[in-house]
Enzyme design. Sequence first.
Site, mmCIF file in Angstrom:
data_model
loop_
_atom_site.group_PDB
_atom_site.id
_atom_site.type_symbol
_atom_site.label_atom_id
_atom_site.label_comp_id
_atom_site.label_asym_id
_atom_site.label_seq_id
_atom_site.Cartn_x
_atom_site.Cartn_y
_atom_site.Cartn_z
ATOM 1 C CG ASN A 56 9.703 -4.714 2.973
ATOM 2 O OD1 ASN A 56 10.567 -4.447 2.146
ATOM 3 N ND2 ASN A 56 8.410 -4.529 2.727
ATOM 4 N NE ARG A 70 12.971 -3.524 24.876
ATOM 5 C CZ ARG A 70 12.527 -4.655 25.443
ATOM 6 N NH1 ARG A 70 12.312 -5.729 24.699
ATOM 7 N NH2 ARG A 70 12.332 -4.712 26.742
ATOM 8 C CE1 TYR A 91 12.675 5.750 2.234
ATOM 9 C CE2 TYR A 91 14.477 6.370 0.779
ATOM 10 C CZ TYR A 91 13.626 5.410 1.287
ATOM 11 O OH TYR A 91 13.727 4.105 0.851
ATOM 12 C CE LYS A 145 14.168 3.133 4.196
ATOM 13 N NZ LYS A 145 13.635 1.816 4.521
ATOM 14 C CB VAL A 182 13.574 -2.409 -6.183
ATOM 15 C CG1 VAL A 182 12.863 -3.732 -6.447
ATOM 16 C CG2 VAL A 182 14.940 -2.655 -5.536
ATOM 17 C CB SER A 241 8.310 -1.174 -5.708
ATOM 18 O OG SER A 241 8.676 0.090 -5.212
HETATM 19 N N1 LIG Z 1 11.534 0.334 -4.410
HETATM 20 C C1 LIG Z 1 12.673 0.976 -4.297
HETATM 21 O O1 LIG Z 1 13.202 1.521 -5.272
HETATM 22 C C2 LIG Z 1 13.368 1.032 -2.969
HETATM 23 C C3 LIG Z 1 14.658 1.560 -2.931
HETATM 24 C C4 LIG Z 1 15.321 1.619 -1.731
HETATM 25 C C5 LIG Z 1 14.728 1.152 -0.595
HETATM 26 N N2 LIG Z 1 13.469 0.643 -0.630
HETATM 27 C C6 LIG Z 1 12.871 0.171 0.624
HETATM 28 O O2 LIG Z 1 12.277 -1.094 0.443
HETATM 29 C C7 LIG Z 1 11.177 -1.249 1.331
HETATM 30 C C8 LIG Z 1 9.963 -1.738 0.562
HETATM 31 O O3 LIG Z 1 9.620 -0.785 -0.417
HETATM 32 P P1 LIG Z 1 8.820 -1.138 -1.755
HETATM 33 O O4 LIG Z 1 9.506 -0.435 -2.846
HETATM 34 O O5 LIG Z 1 8.580 -2.585 -1.856
HETATM 35 O O6 LIG Z 1 7.474 -0.350 -1.460
HETATM 36 P P2 LIG Z 1 5.968 -0.647 -1.921
HETATM 37 O O7 LIG Z 1 5.914 -1.440 -3.174
HETATM 38 O O8 LIG Z 1 5.302 0.669 -1.863
HETATM 39 O O9 LIG Z 1 5.426 -1.605 -0.757
HETATM 40 C C9 LIG Z 1 5.388 -1.159 0.535
HETATM 41 C C10 LIG Z 1 4.652 -2.176 1.372
HETATM 42 O O10 LIG Z 1 4.513 -1.644 2.684
HETATM 43 C C11 LIG Z 1 3.143 -1.493 2.983
HETATM 44 N N3 LIG Z 1 2.947 -0.275 3.755
HETATM 45 C C12 LIG Z 1 3.229 0.977 3.370
HETATM 46 N N4 LIG Z 1 2.912 1.828 4.361
HETATM 47 C C13 LIG Z 1 2.426 1.082 5.373
HETATM 48 C C14 LIG Z 1 1.926 1.378 6.650
HETATM 49 N N5 LIG Z 1 1.857 2.628 7.075
HETATM 50 N N6 LIG Z 1 1.527 0.366 7.449
HETATM 51 C C15 LIG Z 1 1.592 -0.911 7.020
HETATM 52 N N7 LIG Z 1 2.044 -1.268 5.806
HETATM 53 C C16 LIG Z 1 2.452 -0.271 4.982
HETATM 54 C C17 LIG Z 1 2.420 -1.420 1.655
HETATM 55 O O11 LIG Z 1 1.077 -1.753 1.842
HETATM 56 P P3 LIG Z 1 -0.038 -1.489 0.709
HETATM 57 O O12 LIG Z 1 0.037 -2.692 -0.190
HETATM 58 O O13 LIG Z 1 -1.276 -1.411 1.503
HETATM 59 O O14 LIG Z 1 0.330 -0.221 0.029
HETATM 60 C C18 LIG Z 1 3.244 -2.436 0.871
HETATM 61 O O15 LIG Z 1 2.884 -3.748 1.219
HETATM 62 C C19 LIG Z 1 10.998 0.101 2.019
HETATM 63 O O16 LIG Z 1 11.588 0.059 3.292
HETATM 64 C C20 LIG Z 1 11.750 1.058 1.116
HETATM 65 O O17 LIG Z 1 12.228 2.177 1.811
HETATM 66 C C21 LIG Z 1 12.764 0.578 -1.798
#
Ligand SMILES: NC(=O)c1ccc[n+]([C@@H]2O[C@H](COP(=O)([O-])OP(=O)(O)OC[C@H]3O[C@@H](n4cnc5c(N)ncnc54)[C@H](OP(=O)(O)O)[C@@H]3O)[C@@H](O)[C@H]2O)c1
Length: 350
Positions: A151, A186, A224, A228, A257, A259
């Site tokens: 994730n 992996r 980005y 992806k 989403v 976030s």
């Molecule tokens: N939200 C959207 O609109 C959206 C749309 C398309 C795809 N996605 C994908 O969904 C996934 C989750 O995104 P999200 O929206 O849930 O993001 P988010 O709310 O920013 O959460 C990201 C999570 O990853 C952790 N994280 C970030 N950088 C990290 C690092 N370098 N090492 C370890 N942990 C790290 C964060 O930790 P902290 O709590 O410490 O910050 C948090 O727990 C991602 O792959 C994103 O590309 C999201």
Amino acid sequence: MPEYHKYNIFGNEITLEVPMSTFLLAFVGALTLVTYASSLGRFLFSIAAGSGVPLTSFKAAKGTTYAIVTGCTSGIGLEFARQLAADGFGLILVGRRQSALDDLARELESAHKIRALSVVADAADPADLHAAVKRIADIARTVDTGILINNVGASHEMPVAFHETDPTEIDNIVQTNISWTLQLTRAIMPLLVARSTPGTAPKSLVMTIGSLSGRIPSPLLAAYSCTKGGLKTWNTALAAEVQSKGVVCTMVFPAFVVSNMSKIRKASLTVPTPEKFVKSTLGSIGAARGAQGRMYESTPYPAHAAMDYVVGIGGNVTENIAVGVIHSMHKDIRKRALKKKQRELAAKKE
Ligand SMILES: NC(=O)c1ccc[n+]([C@@H]2O[C@H](COP(=O)([O-])OP(=O)(O)OC[C@H]3O[C@@H](n4cnc5c(N)ncnc54)[C@H](OP(=O)(O)O)[C@@H]3O)[C@@H](O)[C@H]2O)c1
């Protein structure tokens, strides 16, 4: 009296009430209509009833099966951890903040009577990559690990032209989204292959959270979008390799989403809360929904599925239109983000 048209085709005489050109045009039209109607039917069925592979398929007959969730301390990852724990899975929580991992482990253990282990790791740190992956694999080896949710992801601070992007931001995105995801998978895949039973339970699952930016090239989020898109190709290749071994690899394509990453705080019809998004994802594992015709891919959330489906409907034509629409949307988001930054700077100076 209708006018008849006679044709000789491969020595056979046929008679048509319309000219051959009209007949061929009508035939191609009917074929196109049937193709689109059946594709639309599959799409609607997939949304309404396509429940996919049940989560129980990934559980061992005895004992607790564990799921690794990366980036689990907020947003989508946090919800994966909560909903998998509610379903009786043990958790291997991976995040960069020890205190947040400890709080989450306590919450899950007391709410769902499961065991939650945790590993602190910064997915963006290339110096710690192999050591961190080893720490996770070493823990995963001590339990029955059946699920890996890839994730964690990094994006741009705000939409920006590629030639103006801070080189460190590009490093961060490539490291987190590509190197980390590939190396962790992996390391864990041999465990998943070893425990899974082809054709029956338990299967194992690798779910990688992509983005519609990896399906539709997204100007002003080029780095980005590239990562992806790269994960999309990787997932398909990997899924084909391990399918016969009982491992399900699926790539999920969200649009926005609520976030920290999206910076959207209010849910709407097209922007679900992480809770709704994850519920719909775990309830339709392996079902294509909006990703019709794309093997091993899924756009599970209904509003996102509709976007993905519509973009694909006219092939290159609709896809090129979508690139233009996304470009103007990102220009607009950038303008607003810059204004907000200016306001914040001004407030700091006061
Ligand atoms: N939200 C959207 O609109 C959206 C749309 C398309 C795809 N996605 C994908 O969904 C996934 C989750 O995104 P999200 O929206 O849930 O993001 P988010 O709310 O920013 O959460 C990201 C999570 O990853 C952790 N994280 C970030 N950088 C990290 C690092 N370098 N090492 C370890 N942990 C790290 C964060 O930790 P902290 O709590 O410490 O910050 C948090 O727990 C991602 O792959 C994103 O590309 C999201």
